[in-house]
Motif scaffolding. Sequence first.
Motif, PDB file in Angstrom:
ATOM      1  N   CYS A 167       0.859  -1.182   0.000  1.00  0.00           N
ATOM      2  CA  CYS A 167       0.000   0.000   0.000  1.00  0.00           C
ATOM      3  C   CYS A 167       0.897   1.233   0.000  1.00  0.00           C
ATOM      4  CB  CYS A 167      -0.895   0.015   1.235  1.00  0.00           C
ATOM      5  SG  CYS A 167      -2.028   1.423   1.263  1.00  0.00           S
ATOM      6  N   PRO A 168       0.690   2.161  -0.925  1.00  0.00           N
ATOM      7  CA  PRO A 168       1.502   3.382  -0.927  1.00  0.00           C
ATOM      8  C   PRO A 168       1.409   4.140   0.396  1.00  0.00           C
ATOM      9  CG  PRO A 168       0.237   3.209  -2.949  1.00  0.00           C
ATOM     10  CD  PRO A 168      -0.273   2.139  -2.025  1.00  0.00           C
ATOM     11  N   ASP A 169       2.477   4.848   0.726  1.00  0.00           N
ATOM     12  CA  ASP A 169       2.468   5.709   1.903  1.00  0.00           C
ATOM     13  C   ASP A 169       1.594   6.942   1.672  1.00  0.00           C
ATOM     14  OD1 ASP A 169       4.603   4.498   3.743  1.00  0.00           O
ATOM     15  OD2 ASP A 169       5.630   4.600   1.814  1.00  0.00           O
ATOM     16  N   PHE A 170       1.474   7.337   0.398  1.00  0.00           N
ATOM     17  CA  PHE A 170       0.768   8.565   0.039  1.00  0.00           C
ATOM     18  C   PHE A 170       0.047   8.342  -1.277  1.00  0.00           C
ATOM     19  CE2 PHE A 170       1.242  12.432  -2.686  1.00  0.00           C
ATOM     20  CZ  PHE A 170       0.344  13.255  -2.036  1.00  0.00           C
ATOM     21  N   GLN A 214      -0.589   6.401   4.719  1.00  0.00           N
ATOM     22  CA  GLN A 214      -0.362   7.365   5.797  1.00  0.00           C
ATOM     23  C   GLN A 214      -0.897   8.767   5.496  1.00  0.00           C
ATOM     24  OE1 GLN A 214       1.020   6.400   8.887  1.00  0.00           O
ATOM     25  NE2 GLN A 214       0.400   4.515   7.850  1.00  0.00           N
ATOM     26  N   LEU A 215      -1.098   9.062   4.210  1.00  0.00           N
ATOM     27  CA  LEU A 215      -1.566  10.397   3.822  1.00  0.00           C
ATOM     28  C   LEU A 215      -2.266  10.304   2.479  1.00  0.00           C
ATOM     29  CD1 LEU A 215      -1.488  13.520   4.412  1.00  0.00           C
ATOM     30  CD2 LEU A 215       0.591  13.574   3.009  1.00  0.00           C
ATOM     31  N   PRO A 265     -11.075  19.609  -8.579  1.00  0.00           N
ATOM     32  CA  PRO A 265     -10.778  20.836  -9.328  1.00  0.00           C
ATOM     33  C   PRO A 265     -12.023  21.629  -9.695  1.00  0.00           C
ATOM     34  CG  PRO A 265      -9.668  18.927 -10.285  1.00  0.00           C
ATOM     35  CD  PRO A 265     -10.658  18.419  -9.295  1.00  0.00           C
ATOM     36  N   ASN A 266     -13.180  20.958  -9.783  1.00  0.00           N
ATOM     37  CA  ASN A 266     -14.402  21.651 -10.173  1.00  0.00           C
ATOM     38  C   ASN A 266     -14.910  22.556  -9.046  1.00  0.00           C
ATOM     39  OD1 ASN A 266     -14.569  20.216 -12.747  1.00  0.00           O
ATOM     40  ND2 ASN A 266     -14.949  18.447 -11.454  1.00  0.00           N
ATOM     41  N   GLU A 267     -14.883  22.042  -7.818  1.00  0.00           N
ATOM     42  CA  GLU A 267     -15.300  22.840  -6.664  1.00  0.00           C
ATOM     43  C   GLU A 267     -14.155  23.674  -6.093  1.00  0.00           C
ATOM     44  OE1 GLU A 267     -17.103  20.758  -3.444  1.00  0.00           O
ATOM     45  OE2 GLU A 267     -18.753  19.991  -4.647  1.00  0.00           O
ATOM     46  N   LYS A 268     -12.923  23.351  -6.552  1.00  0.00           N
ATOM     47  CA  LYS A 268     -11.713  23.992  -6.024  1.00  0.00           C
ATOM     48  C   LYS A 268     -11.599  23.762  -4.513  1.00  0.00           C
ATOM     49  CE  LYS A 268     -11.259  27.425  -9.702  1.00  0.00           C
ATOM     50  NZ  LYS A 268     -10.657  26.438 -10.562  1.00  0.00           N
ATOM     51  N   THR A 269     -11.789  22.513  -4.126  1.00  0.00           N
ATOM     52  CA  THR A 269     -11.663  22.109  -2.729  1.00  0.00           C
ATOM     53  C   THR A 269     -10.846  20.830  -2.635  1.00  0.00           C
ATOM     54  OG1 THR A 269     -13.752  20.887  -2.840  1.00  0.00           O
ATOM     55  CG2 THR A 269     -13.854  23.147  -1.991  1.00  0.00           C
ATOM     56  N   TYR A 270     -10.375  20.538  -1.426  1.00  0.00           N
ATOM     57  CA  TYR A 270      -9.628  19.308  -1.195  1.00  0.00           C
ATOM     58  C   TYR A 270      -9.870  18.819   0.222  1.00  0.00           C
ATOM     59  CZ  TYR A 270      -6.226  22.108   1.430  1.00  0.00           C
ATOM     60  OH  TYR A 270      -5.630  22.930   2.350  1.00  0.00           O
ATOM     61  N   MET A 271      -9.520  17.553   0.458  1.00  0.00           N
ATOM     62  CA  MET A 271      -9.572  16.958   1.787  1.00  0.00           C
ATOM     63  C   MET A 271      -8.253  16.224   2.007  1.00  0.00           C
ATOM     64  SD  MET A 271     -13.435  15.384   1.526  1.00  0.00           S
ATOM     65  CE  MET A 271     -13.749  14.984   3.234  1.00  0.00           C
ATOM     66  N   ILE A 272      -7.753  16.228   3.237  1.00  0.00           N
ATOM     67  CA  ILE A 272      -6.524  15.511   3.580  1.00  0.00           C
ATOM     68  C   ILE A 272      -6.886  14.393   4.563  1.00  0.00           C
ATOM     69  CG2 ILE A 272      -4.250  15.625   4.644  1.00  0.00           C
ATOM     70  CD1 ILE A 272      -4.047  18.514   3.767  1.00  0.00           C
ATOM     71  N   PHE A 273      -6.644  13.151   4.128  1.00  0.00           N
ATOM     72  CA  PHE A 273      -6.929  11.978   4.949  1.00  0.00           C
ATOM     73  C   PHE A 273      -5.643  11.450   5.579  1.00  0.00           C
ATOM     74  CE2 PHE A 273     -10.452  12.269   2.127  1.00  0.00           C
ATOM     75  CZ  PHE A 273     -11.531  11.657   2.755  1.00  0.00           C
ATOM     76  N   SER A 274      -5.774  10.928   6.795  1.00  0.00           N
ATOM     77  CA  SER A 274      -4.659  10.286   7.486  1.00  0.00           C
ATOM     78  C   SER A 274      -5.249   9.276   8.465  1.00  0.00           C
ATOM     79  CB  SER A 274      -3.818  11.327   8.240  1.00  0.00           C
ATOM     80  OG  SER A 274      -4.552  11.825   9.341  1.00  0.00           O
TER      81      SER A 274
END
Length: 196
Positions: A115-118, A145-146, A152-161
């Motif tokens: 599984c990738p780290d990121f 891990q991240l 890009p359409n809403e110009k938003t992002y989420m960061i999971f960990s």
Amino acid sequence: MSQVLNIPSMDTMNDDEFFAFCEANRRNGMHFERDKYGRIIFMSPTGSIRGSRDLDIAIEIGYWAKQNKMGIAFGPATGFTLPDKSIKSPDVAWIRRERWEQIPSALRKKFAPICPDFVVEVISESDTWSEHVDKMKEWIVNGCQLGWLIDPNEKTYMIFSPQNTNPEKQPFGVISGGEVLEGLEIDLTTVFEDID
């Protein structure tokens, strides 16, 4: 948008047969994943704008990885066999070098069992937030891990960990790799400039 193919004989393919199936169809521009239940998921090709945006974020992360040499970056359509036996392909992935080098070279040529780290997943217009949020949670459960989920359409992002599997949406700005990808900072506003 992904589609599950309900073809019984496909659900019984072992890892080698699934890899051969994917390789045989790759030349036709077809891309597949497999979920933890063994169901084959057909991933439709991306539109031109989405493909350009995916490449832009992959270039940023790939350049950072080449400079710091702490790990290996992977582009779209790279498959990984996860601990839950699913085979998934993020839009961008990164694995710490010492983990990657533990994988036997013969297995690196297929869907490496790691599984990738990121990971980065970029939402297209035909995708839904909910299916991508679920996919990001699966990455984390399998050891990632991240994870960055970018729309890009809403110009938003989420960061999971592992510490935050229910993050809030954030408006575009500078996103950081934190402790997993030290020194990586990307201005999403610049990377995902409108090219319509």
